[in-house]
Every structure is written in C-alpha cells, then in structure tokens.
Design an enzyme around this catalytic site. Sequence first.
Site, PDB file in Angstrom:
ATOM      1  N   ARG A 121       0.815  -1.232   0.000  1.00 30.41           N
ATOM      2  CA  ARG A 121       0.000   0.000   0.000  1.00 30.41           C
ATOM      3  C   ARG A 121       0.838   1.267   0.000  1.00 30.41           C
ATOM      4  O   ARG A 121       0.400   2.326   0.422  1.00 30.41           O
ATOM      5  CB  ARG A 121      -0.959   0.033   1.184  1.00 30.41           C
ATOM      6  N   LYS A 143       1.901  11.909 -10.158  1.00 29.99           N
ATOM      7  CA  LYS A 143       1.010  11.091 -10.992  1.00 29.99           C
ATOM      8  C   LYS A 143       1.783   9.858 -11.441  1.00 29.99           C
ATOM      9  O   LYS A 143       2.886   9.976 -11.979  1.00 29.99           O
ATOM     10  CB  LYS A 143       0.561  11.873 -12.230  1.00 29.99           C
ATOM     11  N   GLU A 185       8.158  20.932 -24.070  1.00 32.75           N
ATOM     12  CA  GLU A 185       7.537  21.168 -22.752  1.00 32.75           C
ATOM     13  C   GLU A 185       8.194  22.389 -22.078  1.00 32.75           C
ATOM     14  O   GLU A 185       7.538  23.112 -21.328  1.00 32.75           O
ATOM     15  CB  GLU A 185       7.654  19.932 -21.850  1.00 32.75           C
ATOM     16  N   LYS A 227       7.006  23.706 -12.473  1.00 32.74           N
ATOM     17  CA  LYS A 227       6.130  22.544 -12.231  1.00 32.74           C
ATOM     18  C   LYS A 227       5.935  22.350 -10.729  1.00 32.74           C
ATOM     19  O   LYS A 227       4.825  22.080 -10.263  1.00 32.74           O
ATOM     20  CB  LYS A 227       6.719  21.283 -12.861  1.00 32.74           C
ATOM     21  N   GLU A 237      -5.125  18.743  -9.515  1.00 29.09           N
ATOM     22  CA  GLU A 237      -5.627  19.327 -10.763  1.00 29.09           C
ATOM     23  C   GLU A 237      -7.083  19.775 -10.674  1.00 29.09           C
ATOM     24  O   GLU A 237      -7.905  19.463 -11.525  1.00 29.09           O
ATOM     25  CB  GLU A 237      -5.449  18.323 -11.923  1.00 29.09           C
ATOM     26  N   ARG A 241      -3.415  23.673 -11.651  1.00 28.31           N
ATOM     27  CA  ARG A 241      -2.626  22.658 -12.361  1.00 28.31           C
ATOM     28  C   ARG A 241      -3.067  22.506 -13.808  1.00 28.31           C
ATOM     29  O   ARG A 241      -2.302  22.045 -14.661  1.00 28.31           O
ATOM     30  CB  ARG A 241      -2.683  21.305 -11.615  1.00 28.31           C
ATOM     31  N   ASN A 245      -1.856  21.985 -18.880  1.00 32.04           N
ATOM     32  CA  ASN A 245      -2.449  21.343 -20.052  1.00 32.04           C
ATOM     33  C   ASN A 245      -2.383  22.218 -21.302  1.00 32.04           C
ATOM     34  O   ASN A 245      -2.922  21.840 -22.344  1.00 32.04           O
ATOM     35  CB  ASN A 245      -3.914  20.981 -19.779  1.00 32.04           C
ATOM     36  N   HIS A 248      -2.116  20.668 -24.667  1.00 27.59           N
ATOM     37  CA  HIS A 248      -2.337  19.234 -24.503  1.00 27.59           C
ATOM     38  C   HIS A 248      -3.699  18.763 -25.016  1.00 27.59           C
ATOM     39  O   HIS A 248      -3.901  17.568 -25.204  1.00 27.59           O
ATOM     40  CB  HIS A 248      -2.145  18.819 -23.042  1.00 27.59           C
ATOM     41  N   HIS A 252      -2.822  15.717 -27.142  1.00 28.86           N
ATOM     42  CA  HIS A 252      -3.251  14.359 -26.768  1.00 28.86           C
ATOM     43  C   HIS A 252      -4.092  13.726 -27.872  1.00 28.86           C
ATOM     44  O   HIS A 252      -3.974  12.532 -28.145  1.00 28.86           O
ATOM     45  CB  HIS A 252      -4.071  14.389 -25.471  1.00 28.86           C
ATOM     46  N   HIS A 265       5.669  12.432 -27.355  1.00 24.40           N
ATOM     47  CA  HIS A 265       4.670  13.265 -26.688  1.00 24.40           C
ATOM     48  C   HIS A 265       4.935  14.766 -26.908  1.00 24.40           C
ATOM     49  O   HIS A 265       4.039  15.522 -27.288  1.00 24.40           O
ATOM     50  CB  HIS A 265       4.643  12.923 -25.198  1.00 24.40           C
TER      51      HIS A 265
HETATM   52  N1  LIG Z   1       3.448  11.203 -14.516  1.00 20.49           N
HETATM   53  C1  LIG Z   1       3.356  12.344 -15.170  1.00 20.49           C
HETATM   54  O1  LIG Z   1       2.996  13.386 -14.620  1.00 20.49           O
HETATM   55  C2  LIG Z   1       3.729  12.365 -16.624  1.00 20.49           C
HETATM   56  C3  LIG Z   1       3.872  13.592 -17.287  1.00 20.49           C
HETATM   57  C4  LIG Z   1       4.275  13.579 -18.618  1.00 20.49           C
HETATM   58  C5  LIG Z   1       4.517  12.364 -19.265  1.00 20.49           C
HETATM   59  N2  LIG Z   1       4.366  11.203 -18.586  1.00 20.49           N
HETATM   60  C6  LIG Z   1       4.649   9.907 -19.243  1.00 20.49           C
HETATM   61  O2  LIG Z   1       6.021   9.831 -19.584  1.00 20.49           O
HETATM   62  C7  LIG Z   1       6.174   8.897 -20.650  1.00 20.49           C
HETATM   63  C8  LIG Z   1       7.185   9.420 -21.642  1.00 20.49           C
HETATM   64  O3  LIG Z   1       8.417   9.587 -21.012  1.00 20.49           O
HETATM   65  P1  LIG Z   1       9.776   9.772 -21.842  1.00 20.49           P
HETATM   66  O4  LIG Z   1       9.548  10.733 -22.925  1.00 20.49           O
HETATM   67  O5  LIG Z   1      10.829  10.022 -20.850  1.00 20.49           O
HETATM   68  O6  LIG Z   1       9.931   8.374 -22.584  1.00 20.49           O
HETATM   69  P2  LIG Z   1      10.643   6.985 -22.180  1.00 20.49           P
HETATM   70  O7  LIG Z   1      10.625   6.758 -20.744  1.00 20.49           O
HETATM   71  O8  LIG Z   1      10.010   5.969 -23.071  1.00 20.49           O
HETATM   72  O9  LIG Z   1      12.150   7.210 -22.626  1.00 20.49           O
HETATM   73  C9  LIG Z   1      12.434   7.424 -23.994  1.00 20.49           C
HETATM   74  C10 LIG Z   1      13.640   6.622 -24.442  1.00 20.49           C
HETATM   75  O10 LIG Z   1      14.822   7.238 -23.923  1.00 20.49           O
HETATM   76  C11 LIG Z   1      15.686   6.239 -23.368  1.00 20.49           C
HETATM   77  N3  LIG Z   1      16.487   6.921 -22.367  1.00 20.49           N
HETATM   78  C12 LIG Z   1      16.095   7.352 -21.142  1.00 20.49           C
HETATM   79  N4  LIG Z   1      17.076   8.056 -20.556  1.00 20.49           N
HETATM   80  C13 LIG Z   1      18.129   8.059 -21.414  1.00 20.49           C
HETATM   81  C14 LIG Z   1      19.427   8.638 -21.400  1.00 20.49           C
HETATM   82  N5  LIG Z   1      19.834   9.403 -20.385  1.00 20.49           N
HETATM   83  N6  LIG Z   1      20.235   8.426 -22.459  1.00 20.49           N
HETATM   84  C15 LIG Z   1      19.807   7.695 -23.527  1.00 20.49           C
HETATM   85  N7  LIG Z   1      18.597   7.137 -23.607  1.00 20.49           N
HETATM   86  C16 LIG Z   1      17.769   7.325 -22.564  1.00 20.49           C
HETATM   87  C17 LIG Z   1      14.765   5.171 -22.891  1.00 20.49           C
HETATM   88  O11 LIG Z   1      15.440   3.946 -22.831  1.00 20.49           O
HETATM   89  C18 LIG Z   1      13.662   5.186 -23.948  1.00 20.49           C
HETATM   90  O12 LIG Z   1      14.013   4.376 -25.029  1.00 20.49           O
HETATM   91  C19 LIG Z   1       4.799   8.702 -21.241  1.00 20.49           C
HETATM   92  O13 LIG Z   1       4.350   7.395 -20.942  1.00 20.49           O
HETATM   93  C20 LIG Z   1       3.928   9.733 -20.546  1.00 20.49           C
HETATM   94  O14 LIG Z   1       2.599   9.296 -20.354  1.00 20.49           O
HETATM   95  C21 LIG Z   1       3.979  11.175 -17.287  1.00 20.49           C
HETATM   96 ZN   LIG Z   2       3.075  17.001 -21.615  1.00 23.92          ZN
END
Ligand SMILES: NC(=O)c1ccc[n+]([C@@H]2O[C@H](COP(=O)([O-])OP(=O)(O)OC[C@H]3O[C@@H](n4cnc5c(N)ncnc54)[C@H](O)[C@@H]3O)[C@@H](O)[C@H]2O)c1
Ligand SMILES: [Zn+2]
Length: 363
Positions: A121, A143, A185, A227, A237, A241, A245, A248, A252, A265
């Site tokens: 939990r 999140k 972003e 942020k 949100e 918050r 968006n 977005h 999205h 993204h």
């Molecule tokens: N929780 C939240 O508030 C929130 C906000 C925005 C996005 N997200 C989520 O984040 C995700 C996208 O994250 P992302 O863009 O980081 O993608 P990702 O985590 O898929 O990473 C992208 C690629 O970069 C590689 N990588 C990571 N760090 C590296 C480094 N230092 N050097 C070389 N390669 C590296 C990874 O292996 C992967 O292939 C989505 O699923 C999205 O929904 C969440």
């Molecule tokens: Zn975003």
Amino acid sequence: MTPSLDRVVVSAASGPYPVVIGSGAIEMLGAEMSAAKLGSRRVLISSHRVWELHGQRFRKAGADRTPILIEDGERYKNLNTVARVLDALVKVNADRSTVVIAIGGGVIGDVVGFAGATYLRGVPVVHVPTTLLAQVDSAIGGKTGVNHPLGKNLIGAFHAPSLVAADPAVLETLPRREFRAGLYEVIKYGVISEPALLDRMRDTLPAIFARDGNAVAPLVSASCRIKAAVVSADERESGLRRILNFGHTVGHALEAVTKYKRFRHGEAIGYGMLAALAIGVARGVTPKSLGEEVDALITQLGPLPSVADISSKEVLAAIKRDKKVVNGTLHFIAASDRGKTIELTDVTEKEIKTALKKLGLSA
Ligand SMILES: NC(=O)c1ccc[n+]([C@@H]2O[C@H](COP(=O)([O-])OP(=O)(O)OC[C@H]3O[C@@H](n4cnc5c(N)ncnc54)[C@H](O)[C@@H]3O)[C@@H](O)[C@H]2O)c1
Ligand SMILES: [Zn+2]
C-alpha cells in the site's frame, strides 16, 4: 568537489519533498536520501539501456543489491511490467521502509511510481529522471500509472515521491529526437509562466542543441521550479494545475488518432501549442506577436512529423472523448500574454477545426 545543486521543495498532501537539480545530483543521491531521512534499505530499478549508459554513477547511492532492470518504452508501460517490479520487490523482501529508486525516463518513472504506490500500500519512491521530459515534467507531481490496451494512462494512482534528483548531465546520451521532444515542454513553461525562458531558448539554441551543460541546466531548473510551484498549489488538478495542459488538448488527440506511434509526446504538444495559439489569436485573447514568437521558436527546433494525412474530424472526435471535456463543454487553456494564461470554456468545434486546418491537417 561538492557540486552546487539547485533545490526546490514541493508541497504534497503526503508531505513536502525536495527536488534537487544540477550536474552531480546523482553522486549526491546517497547524501540527499540520508538528509531526507529515507530508510537505508534501497532498491534501484532502471531499464537495461539507461543502466548500461549511466549505472556506474550510482555506486555511491548506497543500494544493497544489483538493480532490478526492466524494459522501457511506451509499449512496456503496462500492468505486466508493474507485476514484474512487484515480483522483484517481493523476492528481495522489500519492506515498508525500503526506498525504491526509479532511474529512467517517464515510462520507468510512471511504472515504478505505480508499483511503489501499490506495494504494501505504498513505499517511498525516489525519482532519478533521465530524459528531458521526465526531468522537467513527469518526475514531479506524483502522478503514476500505466496504459490499458484500450487507452493511455487509464490505470494509476497519486503517489508523491520522497525525493527527485534531476541531473542534466545524463541528457548527453539522449537520442536527439527525445531531447528535442522535451524542449517543447520547456517552451510550454515559457508560455504559461516564465517568458524569460523563451528568450533564453532563442538566444542559446546552438549551445542547447550541443547539450552544453551551462545552457541545458538552467532550462531544467526553471522548468522544475515552475512545475513544482504549480503542483504545490494544486496537487489534484482542480484548478491551477490545469494550466499545465496548455497545448495538450489538441496534442493528446493527435497522439491518440495516430495510436501513439507517430509523435513523441512533446512533438504532439508542439502542434497542440500552435493550435492553442491560433485559437487564441483568432479570438483576440492571445497577442498576435506571441503567436508568431512561439511559432518561430517551434520552427527553430526542427521539423515536426507530418500531419497532412490526419483528419481534423478524427482529432475533434478524440478531443471530445478526452478528460478535458467537463459536462459537455471543452476546457481549453489559452495564452493571454507572455507568461499568462486564461481558461476558455466555450471553444467551439468550428474554432478548433479552423486551427487544425491552419496546422495543415486534412478535413
Ligand atoms: N506522470 C506524469 O505526470 C507524466 C507527465 C508527462 C509524461 N508522462 C509519461 O512519460 C512517458 C514518456 O516519457 P519519456 O519521454 O521520458 O519516454 P521513455 O521513458 O520511453 O524514454 C524514452 C527513451 O529514452 C531512453 N532513455 C532514457 N534516458 C536516457 C538517457 N539518459 N540516455 C539515452 N537514452 C535514454 C529510454 O530507454 C527510452 O528508449 C509517457 O508514458 C507519458 O505518459 C507522465
Ligand atoms: Zn506534456
């Protein structure tokens, strides 16, 4: 030499947590965790790729075992991967005070954050984001979650981290496209909150592209600060918050109609911001000069994937399915000035269609 780190504190319902930012933050992780009074039992979780590139920097993080390595990338952001993390935590007898350290991009952060929210939990989670997107966005705010075959981020929980350590030095190995995706972003933060960020990006773009730490670190710092301030004021949100968006709504929808395959993204958000600016300018709420300024900056970042074959009709349908439609009206964040936003609640389909046409989408 002890690196000088920037720090901001996020206030969450579960308590405040620090975000430490700067080159060398990873080497300081052990000390930061001790300072935050986090338990001495630590489990590192990362992806094969990230660990191969940066794992050796975590020797001093005080973890007692070899890391748990999982796959990353959007197609692994699902309950199977969460189950693998939970299995591994059970196997190492992780207890309630065991600190789980997520090292990777947004996918690792969301998956490990969700596993951390549900194991016993909830156990303390530390985020070490390694993509620009994760550093400026996903690691902060609590999140967590994964995708369902029928939709993105449908399964999740709020679970605020206990510490976030963003070290821009790891961004040197990021593929060029991933890095650029994160920059959109950063532009968003400039538009909604801190126009000086837009100036800084424009003035130092060659150094930013060259991953010069002196150029990149201030972008990460400023974005984290914004942020952190926004989610501190409105964790769930319900109000402020929502300014995050900006760009977005359309972004999205573009991701959804292309099944999350065409755009990173941030790239979709690049288009989404252009749409939001076009709608704002057409209405007279967004200064034309701001629209042109951001358009020019987005163009400077390089070409975005084509949208010519995407139908506006499908994008509109996807917008209507999105969470941002409240009781049938679309809540839409527009820019009212440099660094200022306004929430519009009466944007019509026609206005959106006109903006999508301007972006180059088909009818
Ligand atoms: N929780 C939240 O508030 C929130 C906000 C925005 C996005 N997200 C989520 O984040 C995700 C996208 O994250 P992302 O863009 O980081 O993608 P990702 O985590 O898929 O990473 C992208 C690629 O970069 C590689 N990588 C990571 N760090 C590296 C480094 N230092 N050097 C070389 N390669 C590296 C990874 O292996 C992967 O292939 C989505 O699923 C999205 O929904 C969440
Ligand atoms: Zn975003």
